[in-house]
Design a protein around this motif. Structure first.
Motif, short mmCIF file in Angstrom:
data_model
loop_
_atom_site.label_atom_id
_atom_site.label_comp_id
_atom_site.label_asym_id
_atom_site.label_seq_id
_atom_site.Cartn_x
_atom_site.Cartn_y
_atom_site.Cartn_z
N GLY A 1 0.70 -1.07 -0.01
CA GLY A 1 0.08 -0.05 0.05
C GLY A 1 0.93 1.15 -0.04
O GLY A 1 1.83 1.32 -0.81
N GLY A 2 0.59 2.27 0.74
CA GLY A 2 1.44 3.46 0.80
C GLY A 2 2.52 3.22 1.88
O GLY A 2 3.13 4.39 2.01
N SER B 1 2.15 4.68 6.42
CA SER B 1 0.58 5.05 6.17
C SER B 1 -0.26 3.88 6.89
O SER B 1 -1.32 4.11 7.28
N VAL B 2 0.26 2.77 6.61
CA VAL B 2 -0.65 1.63 7.48
C VAL B 2 -0.48 1.62 8.62
O VAL B 2 -1.39 1.55 9.30
N ARG C 1 -0.62 4.51 10.55
CA ARG C 1 -1.28 5.53 10.76
C ARG C 1 -2.91 4.94 10.85
O ARG C 1 -3.53 5.29 11.59
N LEU C 2 -3.09 4.18 9.98
CA LEU C 2 -4.38 3.49 9.59
C LEU C 2 -4.79 2.71 11.08
O LEU C 2 -5.68 2.84 11.41
N THR D 1 -6.83 -2.48 6.74
CA THR D 1 -6.27 -2.20 5.31
C THR D 1 -7.51 -2.90 4.24
O THR D 1 -8.21 -3.54 4.94
N ASP E 1 -8.03 1.99 -1.56
CA ASP E 1 -6.90 1.89 -0.53
C ASP E 1 -6.32 3.20 -0.26
O ASP E 1 -5.73 3.77 -0.79
N SER E 2 -7.00 3.59 1.03
CA SER E 2 -6.61 4.73 1.62
C SER E 2 -5.19 5.28 1.99
O SER E 2 -4.99 6.40 2.35
N THR E 3 -4.45 4.26 2.26
CA THR E 3 -3.05 4.35 2.50
C THR E 3 -2.22 4.90 1.37
O THR E 3 -1.10 5.69 1.71
#
Length: 525
Positions: free
Chosen positions: A32-33, A37-38, A40-41, A48, A100-102
């Protein structure tokens, strides 16, 4: 085929090397990002996109991810900020599309849109209920000129799926703003999560700038508001796992049944070991191999009823079953397609349509034969006959590119432009207008001849340098990861997984009716 031979071991080593390269790119998509980023999710108590899909799937059931390498080689993240594929929910095969918001907040870039539209096409063609897992900031603004206008097709498709009686379900996990707000707005069933889901056409800052009104996220577009005031939300979930429970409940109540015939049985496993598929394709694309070795390792009980085995022998045609589903197979045996192979393929495609049997095209072709003898023998009209049959056949097609897929042979074997229901590639796949060496030779020779005709100097070293430059460019553009990044296939698969992937694809295909063509275009005899 003997796995103990040096040739097999060399092919196996080459294929494993290609797989290792592809797996590195897949790792980029899965990441992903990136770790930050993960992480932070995670701090926000979120999952995810693949984990969200997993919470909805039936426990232990497979998930066939599609186009994981979308956007490879572009300026955008591998995977195109979107996860898509086919999985089973309450016994129903569904098509998943998850932001995928990351990766840049799940915003949609041009490759995201192309992947989204392809996934929606798969849902429509195969009559698969569509589950959208939404968390997106809308269009990637720096690339809006490539996203905004064609992006309207995404919303058109949602409404047309609904009109066709194919259910659409939206589960909103976070922000769904601007154009993204219309995904839940145009879905049949909408699930939102308390304190998490935010759906509005414009957020508080834009509302203030446009109207002067001061508001907040919750009253403007929060889940509670949409569940109690606007009516946009049909179900209100406590958290992501509760949203998964509600999504499963919605699917359970669809009363969904397949419109196509079921398998003839569970299908006996092949008598020959599918693990041996790793060494079937030689590293040198000029070295022929027998596609029957592949068929014997993917077909139920390794059974294959060949049609016209002694006519047009560069193309193998016949009947088999894969996981109980009947299938007609066309497989290139020695690369080149002659007039006999073209006529043989045309007849076989007509037979498959008459029997309402899906077709599997296994590519290893350098194209249709050229030369005076073959032109005079009618190779153009016979090749056109085969392409006509492929284009107008209405039974479902699956294409598998195992090695070369060049020239018009790519079309005759149902390449991407001919809309197979699914197209998969092996790591050994290569596709272009012709082989890199041949293309480089043609272009450099023509350029040198044209320059000399104009009286310009074009020395041999210059021609050789042009040849090498073009050859390298075409070689790189023929690689499976390049083609997969361009969305010219639905994924690169490990050869050893071929039977499983084809079984999943055939099962998905049979959600829709299987109908043969009522007629074909005019065949130039």
């Amino acid at each position: 085929m003997d796995p103990a031979t040096a040739d097999y071991r060399a092919a196996e080593a080459a294929m494993l090397g290609k797989l290792h390269r592809i797996e590195g790119y897949l790792d980029e998509a899965l990441a992903g990002g990136g770790e930050k980023s993960v992480a932070r999710l995670r701090t926000r108590g979120k999952l995810t996109p693949r984990e969200r899909i997993d919470t909805i799937l039936d426990p232990g059931s497979p998930f066939l991810e599609l186009m994981p390498l979308a956007a490879w080689g572009s300026d955008f993240h591998v995977g195109a900020s979107l996860v898509g594929g086919i999985g089973v929910v309450e016994g129903v095969e569904c098509l998943f599309i998850a932001n995928d918001s990351t990766v840049k907040g799940g915003t949609s870039n041009p490759w995201t849109l192309r992947k989204m539209l392809r996934l929606q096409d798969i849902a429509r063609e195969n009559r698969l209920p569509l589950i959208s897992l939404v968390e997106s900031g809308g269009a990637d603004l720096p690339t809006q000129k490539e996203v905004f206008i064609p992006g309207g097709a995404m919303f058109r498709n949602l409404t047309q799926l609904s009109a066709a009686g194919i259910p659409t379900i939206a589960v909103v996990y976070g922000n769904s703003t601007a154009g993204g707000a219309y995904v839940p707005g145009m879905s049949d069933h909408v699930i939102m999560i308390e304190q998490r889901s935010k759906v509005f056409l414009a957020g508080p800052p834009l509302v203030k700038a446009a109207t002067g009104e001061v508001t907040d996220d919750e009253s403007l577009g929060g889940a509670e508001m949409h569940a109690t005031v606007s009516g946009l939300a049909d179900h209100l979930a406590a958290d992501e796992h509760d949203a998964a429970r509600l999504a499963r409940s919605v699917v359970r109540r669809l009363n969904w049944t397949k419109a196509g015939p079921g398998p003839r049985g569970p299908g006996a496993p092949p008598r020959l070991d599918p693990e041996e598929l790793i060494g079937v394709v030689p590293d040198d694309p000029r070295t022929p191999f027998d596609p029957r070795e592949i068929i014997a390792r993917i077909a139920d009980d390794s059974a294959f009823d060949e049609v016209k085995p002694r006519y047009g022998s560069s193309l193998v045609t016949g009947w088999a079953e894969i996981h109980g589903y009947p299938v007609g197979i066309l497989a290139n045996a020695r690369g080149v397609l002659f007039s006999e192979e073209s006529q043989k393929a045309t007849q076989f495609i007509q037979l498959a349509n008459s029997a309402r049997t899906p077709l599997l095209f296994m590519h290893n072709t350098t194209g249709y034969m050229v030369g005076r003898e073959y032109e005079q023998g009618g190779i153009i009209k016979h090749g056109s006959m085969m392409i006509n049959a492929v284009a107008n056949s209405t039974v479902p097609h699956i294409s598998l590119i195992t090695a070369a897929s060049y020239g018009a042979g790519h079309y005759g074997m149902c390449g991407r432009a001919f809309d197979p229901r699914f197209l998969f590639s092996w790591p050994s796949a290569k596709s272009a207008v012709m082989g890199a060496e041949q293309l480089a030779e043609v272009v450099s020779t023509v350029a040198a001849g044209a320059a000399r005709a104009r009286g310009q100097d074009f020395p041999e070293p210059m021609q050789k340098a042009m040849y090498e430059s073009i050859r390298e460019q075409v070689e790189n553009e023929s690689l499976p990861e390049f083609l997969s990044g361009m969305l010219y296939d639905d994924g690169i698969i490990d050869p050893r997984d071929t039977r499983t992937v084809l079984g999943l694809a055939l099962s998905a295909i049979h959600n829709a009716p299987i109908d043969g063509a009522a007629g074909f275009g005019v065949f130039r005899m």
